[in-house]
Enzyme design. Structure first.
Site, PDB file in Angstrom:
ATOM      1  N   ARG A   1      70.801 109.332  -1.467  1.00 48.26           N
ATOM      2  CA  ARG A   1      71.315 109.480  -2.252  1.00 48.26           C
ATOM      3  C   ARG A   1      69.724 109.152  -3.054  1.00 48.26           C
ATOM      4  NH1 ARG A   1      73.610 103.475  -2.346  1.00 48.26           N
ATOM      5  NH2 ARG A   1      73.898 103.750  -4.325  1.00 48.26           N
TER       6      ARG A   1
ATOM      7  N   CYS B   1      67.551  98.570  -3.892  1.00 51.75           N
ATOM      8  CA  CYS B   1      68.666  99.596  -3.050  1.00 51.75           C
ATOM      9  C   CYS B   1      69.797  99.934  -4.434  1.00 51.75           C
ATOM     10  CB  CYS B   1      69.007  99.448  -2.137  1.00 51.75           C
ATOM     11  SG  CYS B   1      69.527  97.144  -2.626  1.00 51.75           S
TER      12      CYS B   1
END
Length: 283
Positions: free
Chosen positions: A180, A238
């Protein structure tokens, strides 16, 4: 004060003169699936068995506000959060231990919020529920009302602009999975990639196969390898400020203070004016 507690030490503390309040924060990141699989139900899991005396806390409803401009898990309304903590029996003079199903992310979110809003004695059960070898119960307790009133600290929290600046002046860690960060996949948010200047530091690498944190010296060595020096200012983000709280907790275990960008990538990527970097390099 240690940020985590072992299951054996918790069992001992629960029989002591000042036993901790127990918060069960079982939660899992839910991604819509074509199969129509129902979302994880932390409350149902809690009712099937929890540590004796533990009170369930709902991450989505009590540790975050509704998704919006602040991201998928923005800060909760502090009055609502405080009421939830008092309902769970949390008082400023009583220790608190938080646990979840073993991943540690949700428990860390509760730990961070309580610490940021002024509670002096909060720890996370290392390894979560799987580490507990004592009895479980299904009875839902009704603890006496606590007296905790959240008072946010002046430090510890980053917004988008502060996170961008920290990526240039200090060390900004990206706690998501490496793919990611590199922009190879993005299952949830509108844009793939990372904040320019951020360093990839998957939070999953802070724990061993048993789900417990690595020893403090190993964590210090890991973060040093990521550029965290003794005088560096450190921040973490995050996807939505949950797994990043777990990385802030890992840093605390290592003796390193860190700040949390709660809006994280879900907020950053929703703004088309924010720059996006892809690939393995921070820039």
């Amino acid at each position: 004060m240690n940020a985590i507690i072992s299951a054996s030490d918790l069992a001992s503390d629960l029989t002591g003169a000042n036993p901790p309040v127990l918060l069960d924060v079982r939660w899992q990141l839910t991604v819509a699936k074509a199969t129509g699989e129902p979302p994880y139900d932390g409350r149902a899991a809690y009712e099937e068995g929890h540590l004796p005396g533990a009170v369930f806390v709902d991450l989505d409803r009590e540790l975050a506000s509704a998704p919006g401009e602040g991201g998928r898990h923005p800060l909760p309304d502090l009055a609502h959060f405080g009421a939830a903590m008092r309902r769970a029996g949390v008082s400023s003079g009583t220790p608190v231990v938080v646990y979840d199903g073993g991943q540690g992310w949700a428990a860390a979110r509760a730990w961070w919020l309580l610490r940021w809003t002024g509670h002096p004695d909060v720890r996370v059960l290392d390894g979560g529920l799987p580490a507990w070898e004592g009895p479980l119960e299904k009875t839902v307790p009704t603890p006496a009302e606590g007296d905790f009133v959240p008072e946010p600290g002046a430090a510890g929290l980053l917004d988008a602009d502060a996170a961008a600046a920290l990526a240039r002046s200090g060390v900004l860690l990206d706690a998501r999975a490496g793919e990611r960060y590199r922009g190879e996949v993005e299952p949830i948010d509108p844009v793939a990639g990372h904040i320019p200047g951020a360093v990839s530091a998957p939070t999953t690498e802070n724990v061993g196969a048993d789900g417990c944190f690595l020893p403090a010296e190993e964590l210090r060595a890991r973060f040093k390898g990521l550029g965290v020096t003794e005088d560096a200012r450190v921040g973490v983000y995050c996807g939505s400020g949950v797994s990043a709280a777990h990385e802030v907790l890992a840093l605390a275990v290592a003796g390193i203070p860190a700040e949390l960008y709660v809006g994280s990538w879900s907020q950053w990527s929703s703004d088309p004016d924010r720059p996006v970097a892809v690939g393995p390099d921070p820039q």
